[in-house]
Design a protein around this motif. Structure first.
Motif, PDB file in Angstrom:
ATOM      1  N   ALA A  22       3.002   0.935   6.605  1.00  0.00           N
ATOM      2  CA  ALA A  22       3.692   1.372   5.376  1.00  0.00           C
ATOM      3  C   ALA A  22       3.446   2.850   5.056  1.00  0.00           C
ATOM      4  O   ALA A  22       4.373   3.575   4.675  1.00  0.00           O
ATOM      5  CB  ALA A  22       3.278   0.496   4.199  1.00  0.00           C
ATOM      6  N   TRP A  23       2.203   3.300   5.214  1.00  0.00           N
ATOM      7  CA  TRP A  23       1.939   4.726   4.955  1.00  0.00           C
ATOM      8  C   TRP A  23       2.708   5.590   5.950  1.00  0.00           C
ATOM      9  O   TRP A  23       3.228   6.642   5.597  1.00  0.00           O
ATOM     10  CB  TRP A  23       0.433   5.027   5.034  1.00  0.00           C
ATOM     11  CG  TRP A  23      -0.303   4.738   3.758  1.00  0.00           C
ATOM     12  CD1 TRP A  23      -0.035   3.747   2.848  1.00  0.00           C
ATOM     13  CD2 TRP A  23      -1.436   5.453   3.246  1.00  0.00           C
ATOM     14  NE1 TRP A  23      -0.936   3.810   1.816  1.00  0.00           N
ATOM     15  CE2 TRP A  23      -1.804   4.828   2.032  1.00  0.00           C
ATOM     16  CE3 TRP A  23      -2.186   6.544   3.716  1.00  0.00           C
ATOM     17  CZ2 TRP A  23      -2.895   5.293   1.264  1.00  0.00           C
ATOM     18  CZ3 TRP A  23      -3.269   6.995   2.951  1.00  0.00           C
ATOM     19  CH2 TRP A  23      -3.612   6.368   1.739  1.00  0.00           C
TER      20      TRP A  23
ATOM     21  N   ALA B  34      -3.355   2.760  10.465  1.00  0.00           N
ATOM     22  CA  ALA B  34      -1.936   2.776  10.083  1.00  0.00           C
ATOM     23  C   ALA B  34      -1.289   1.401   9.943  1.00  0.00           C
ATOM     24  O   ALA B  34      -0.252   1.273   9.295  1.00  0.00           O
ATOM     25  CB  ALA B  34      -1.143   3.608  11.096  1.00  0.00           C
ATOM     26  N   ALA B  35      -1.874   0.363  10.554  1.00  0.00           N
ATOM     27  CA  ALA B  35      -1.236  -0.967  10.536  1.00  0.00           C
ATOM     28  C   ALA B  35      -1.220  -1.568   9.118  1.00  0.00           C
ATOM     29  O   ALA B  35      -2.208  -1.387   8.394  1.00  0.00           O
ATOM     30  CB  ALA B  35      -1.997  -1.918  11.477  1.00  0.00           C
ATOM     31  N   PRO B  36      -0.155  -2.243   8.707  1.00  0.00           N
ATOM     32  CA  PRO B  36       1.069  -2.535   9.469  1.00  0.00           C
ATOM     33  C   PRO B  36       2.074  -1.383   9.542  1.00  0.00           C
ATOM     34  O   PRO B  36       3.075  -1.518  10.234  1.00  0.00           O
ATOM     35  CB  PRO B  36       1.660  -3.726   8.714  1.00  0.00           C
ATOM     36  CG  PRO B  36       1.190  -3.547   7.302  1.00  0.00           C
ATOM     37  CD  PRO B  36      -0.175  -2.926   7.401  1.00  0.00           C
TER      38      PRO B  36
ATOM     39  N   PRO C 184     -12.962  -1.055   7.062  1.00  0.00           N
ATOM     40  CA  PRO C 184     -13.596  -1.940   8.030  1.00  0.00           C
ATOM     41  C   PRO C 184     -13.402  -3.380   7.564  1.00  0.00           C
ATOM     42  O   PRO C 184     -13.096  -3.610   6.398  1.00  0.00           O
ATOM     43  CB  PRO C 184     -15.077  -1.553   7.959  1.00  0.00           C
ATOM     44  CG  PRO C 184     -15.264  -0.893   6.641  1.00  0.00           C
ATOM     45  CD  PRO C 184     -13.936  -0.358   6.209  1.00  0.00           C
TER      46      PRO C 184
ATOM     47  N   LEU D  20      -5.589  -2.513  15.268  1.00  0.00           N
ATOM     48  CA  LEU D  20      -4.638  -3.609  15.432  1.00  0.00           C
ATOM     49  C   LEU D  20      -3.360  -3.115  16.083  1.00  0.00           C
ATOM     50  O   LEU D  20      -3.140  -1.913  16.227  1.00  0.00           O
ATOM     51  CB  LEU D  20      -4.282  -4.199  14.056  1.00  0.00           C
ATOM     52  CG  LEU D  20      -5.434  -4.694  13.196  1.00  0.00           C
ATOM     53  CD1 LEU D  20      -4.899  -5.200  11.856  1.00  0.00           C
ATOM     54  CD2 LEU D  20      -6.197  -5.795  13.916  1.00  0.00           C
TER      55      LEU D  20
ATOM     56  N   VAL E  19      -2.630   5.521  14.109  1.00  0.00           N
ATOM     57  CA  VAL E  19      -3.636   4.897  14.976  1.00  0.00           C
ATOM     58  C   VAL E  19      -4.217   3.689  14.255  1.00  0.00           C
ATOM     59  O   VAL E  19      -4.497   3.755  13.055  1.00  0.00           O
ATOM     60  CB  VAL E  19      -4.782   5.891  15.277  1.00  0.00           C
ATOM     61  CG1 VAL E  19      -5.862   5.236  16.129  1.00  0.00           C
ATOM     62  CG2 VAL E  19      -4.253   7.141  15.954  1.00  0.00           C
ATOM     63  N   ASP E  20      -4.401   2.599  14.979  1.00  0.00           N
ATOM     64  CA  ASP E  20      -5.090   1.446  14.378  1.00  0.00           C
ATOM     65  C   ASP E  20      -5.760   0.586  15.447  1.00  0.00           C
ATOM     66  O   ASP E  20      -5.333   0.574  16.598  1.00  0.00           O
ATOM     67  CB  ASP E  20      -4.123   0.565  13.570  1.00  0.00           C
ATOM     68  CG  ASP E  20      -4.843  -0.235  12.485  1.00  0.00           C
ATOM     69  OD1 ASP E  20      -4.717   0.123  11.296  1.00  0.00           O
ATOM     70  OD2 ASP E  20      -5.566  -1.204  12.828  1.00  0.00           O
TER      71      ASP E  20
ATOM     72  N   ASP F 265      -9.508   2.714  18.534  1.00  0.00           N
ATOM     73  CA  ASP F 265     -10.518   3.021  17.521  1.00  0.00           C
ATOM     74  C   ASP F 265     -10.553   4.540  17.327  1.00  0.00           C
ATOM     75  O   ASP F 265     -10.788   5.279  18.284  1.00  0.00           O
ATOM     76  CB  ASP F 265     -11.873   2.509  18.035  1.00  0.00           C
ATOM     77  CG  ASP F 265     -12.980   2.697  17.004  1.00  0.00           C
ATOM     78  OD1 ASP F 265     -12.874   3.574  16.120  1.00  0.00           O
ATOM     79  OD2 ASP F 265     -13.976   1.952  17.106  1.00  0.00           O
TER      80      ASP F 265
ATOM     81  N   SER G 256       0.821  -1.214   0.000  1.00  0.00           N
ATOM     82  CA  SER G 256       0.000   0.000   0.000  1.00  0.00           C
ATOM     83  C   SER G 256       0.855   1.263   0.000  1.00  0.00           C
ATOM     84  O   SER G 256       0.401   2.325  -0.420  1.00  0.00           O
ATOM     85  CB  SER G 256      -0.933  -0.001   1.210  1.00  0.00           C
ATOM     86  OG  SER G 256      -0.184  -0.195   2.393  1.00  0.00           O
TER      87      SER G 256
END
Ligand code: SAM
Length: 190
Positions: free
Chosen positions: A35-36, A31-33, A107, A64, A61-62, A79, A6
């Motif tokens: 890359a951005w 944001a996970a994992p 989602p 995960l 923030v994620d 969240d 991504s």
């Protein structure tokens, strides 16, 4: 060296439309994992790698867990729509607000196209509401959506609140035909 393919979507969008530059502060939603966030850290000079340029800031923030990344601050298992997450973000920001909100959030897909579309649009709408407390005037939002009936609702809301709104379909997301991004610039603020 990117954690996920991504990254190439954001690189492509940013090469064309220049939303990241040294010194900016960025909130990376979903944001996970990571890359951005890696791309953002490089482009805003969050590590001060270029000493001649201003140093930026990246917070991700994620829902995960996100493995640590040098130059970024992460809120894992959080969240973005939860007010306590919003408070936590504000406590971590160096200034009161950010210059750029990135959202590659998605989602959990049910496979029911219309339902997934609606869920993502409503997540994006929540994010636009969050701008009020977290985005600087003249700031930027880049958000992913899956196209469908309610895309217009999101687009109209962005147009009310930003001076410049465009739809982007990166080459790198060709394989997922319904995936697009809205880039909204020049937040009118409040
Ligand atoms: N941009 C990321 C990268 O380059 O590594 C990939 C993001 S992935 C496509 C979408 C992410 O959005 C998932 O990790 C998911 O957990 C996250 N997400 C979905 N809803 C969320 C929410 N309400 N708050 C925070 N993160 C959310």
């Amino acid at each position: 060296h990117y954690r996920c393919r991504s990254a190439f979507k954001l690189l492509e969008i940013d090469d064309r439309l220049h939303i990241l530059r040294p010194g900016l502060s960025v909130l990376d939603c979903g944001a996970a994992p990571g890359a951005w966030s890696q791309v953002a850290v490089e482009r805003v000079n969050a590590l001060g790698t270029d000493p001649a340029a201003p140093t930026g800031f990246v917070i991700g923030v994620d829902l995960l867990r996100i493995s640590p990344l040098e130059g970024a601050v992460f809120l894992s298992q959080a969240d973005i729509t939860d007010p306590s997450t919003q408070r936590a973000i504000q406590n971590l920001l160096p200034a009161e607000k950010v210059d750029v909100i990135l959202s590659d959030m998605a989602p959990n897909a049910t496979g029911i196209k219309e339902l997934d579309h609606q869920k993502l649009i409503s997540l994006c709408l929540d994010l636009v509401n969050l701008s009020q407390s977290i985005l600087k005037p003249k700031g930027t939002i880049l958000c992913k959506f899956w196209d469908g009936h309610e895309s217009r609702v999101l687009q109209n809301k962005l147009k009310e609140q930003f001076q410049d709104v465009r739809t982007i379909k990166p080459q790198a997301s060709r394989k997922d035909s319904s995936e697009s991004y809205y880039l909204a610039r020049l937040y009118k603020g409040k």
